[in-house]
Design an enzyme around this catalytic site. Sequence first.
Site, PDB file in Angstrom:
ATOM      1  N   GLY A  50       0.774  -1.233   0.000  1.00  0.00           N
ATOM      2  CA  GLY A  50       0.000   0.000   0.000  1.00  0.00           C
ATOM      3  C   GLY A  50       0.806   1.284   0.000  1.00  0.00           C
ATOM      4  N   TRP A  52       2.338   2.834  -2.485  1.00  0.00           N
ATOM      5  CA  TRP A  52       1.948   3.700  -3.603  1.00  0.00           C
ATOM      6  C   TRP A  52       0.531   4.236  -3.406  1.00  0.00           C
ATOM      7  CZ3 TRP A  52       3.797   2.628  -9.246  1.00  0.00           C
ATOM      8  CH2 TRP A  52       5.199   2.755  -9.295  1.00  0.00           C
ATOM      9  N   ASP A  68      -4.908  -6.131  -5.627  1.00  0.00           N
ATOM     10  CA  ASP A  68      -3.810  -7.065  -5.412  1.00  0.00           C
ATOM     11  C   ASP A  68      -4.381  -8.425  -5.029  1.00  0.00           C
ATOM     12  OD1 ASP A  68      -0.547  -6.470  -4.783  1.00  0.00           O
ATOM     13  OD2 ASP A  68      -1.333  -8.409  -4.120  1.00  0.00           O
ATOM     14  N   LYS A 148       6.232  -0.825 -13.613  1.00  0.00           N
ATOM     15  CA  LYS A 148       7.578  -1.352 -13.406  1.00  0.00           C
ATOM     16  C   LYS A 148       7.816  -2.559 -14.314  1.00  0.00           C
ATOM     17  CE  LYS A 148       8.567  -3.534  -9.517  1.00  0.00           C
ATOM     18  NZ  LYS A 148       8.815  -3.620  -8.070  1.00  0.00           N
TER      19      LYS A 148
END
Length: 253
Positions: A50, A52, A68, A148
Amino acid sequence: MARDQKDYFYRRAKAEGYRARSAFKLQQINKRFRLIRRGDAVLDLGAAPGGWLQVAKEISGGRVVGVDLLGIDPIDGVTTIKADITAPETRELIRDALGGNADVVICDAAPNLSGNWTLDHARSIDLSRSALRVAEETLRPGGNFLVKVFQGDTFLDYLSEVRGNFRRAQSHSPAASRKESAEMYVVGQGFYRPPVKVGDVLDLLIVGVGKSGDGFGEVEGFRIFVSGSSPGKRVRVRIGSIRSGSAIGSPES
């Protein structure tokens, strides 16, 4: 753990109440690119634990949704969904939670590592492609994307895919990334849907010449460059690649 305890950003995250050192990566990336702005609706894919989400909420102050496979401890003003971002049924859960389109989609997810770098890179690309598909279905026109990706043989191919959907796309490594890390962030700004896709074949009237000397035609204002062509000619072309607001077409024999 010993490395983390000596890590500046790890210690700073603990001191400032962030759940992960990666919070500073998002802060640094956003300071440079201004992906998230006040009032934006933000979707965070692979959001646990958490860090971000915390930063996105601080910057935006608007609707923030995190997804998630793992459960995420509550964060004030943030909606979380326990689901697989690669599963088609998750898209509906996301749309319901957002109540509309997202202004920004971010993803700091990483695959489970095997120690085999070729395999881990491939898994990272697959996960990043899933994030891109969610972004394509979720973002409003003009929206932004951040993901990413592990560096490797197909990194540039993935970057080209992102460029096919955003006016500007580039790779970036923030200062908070560990020096030994092979991670890289891909930043996409200005989401749009091109009127053509790779593999399309069409008859194209060449109407101008670009800086490179190649002729170009237009479909709904979208430029398609064709090597060796000249204005006034009509050619049959196959779309080979799309990037940063234009496409490359190859003449069909």
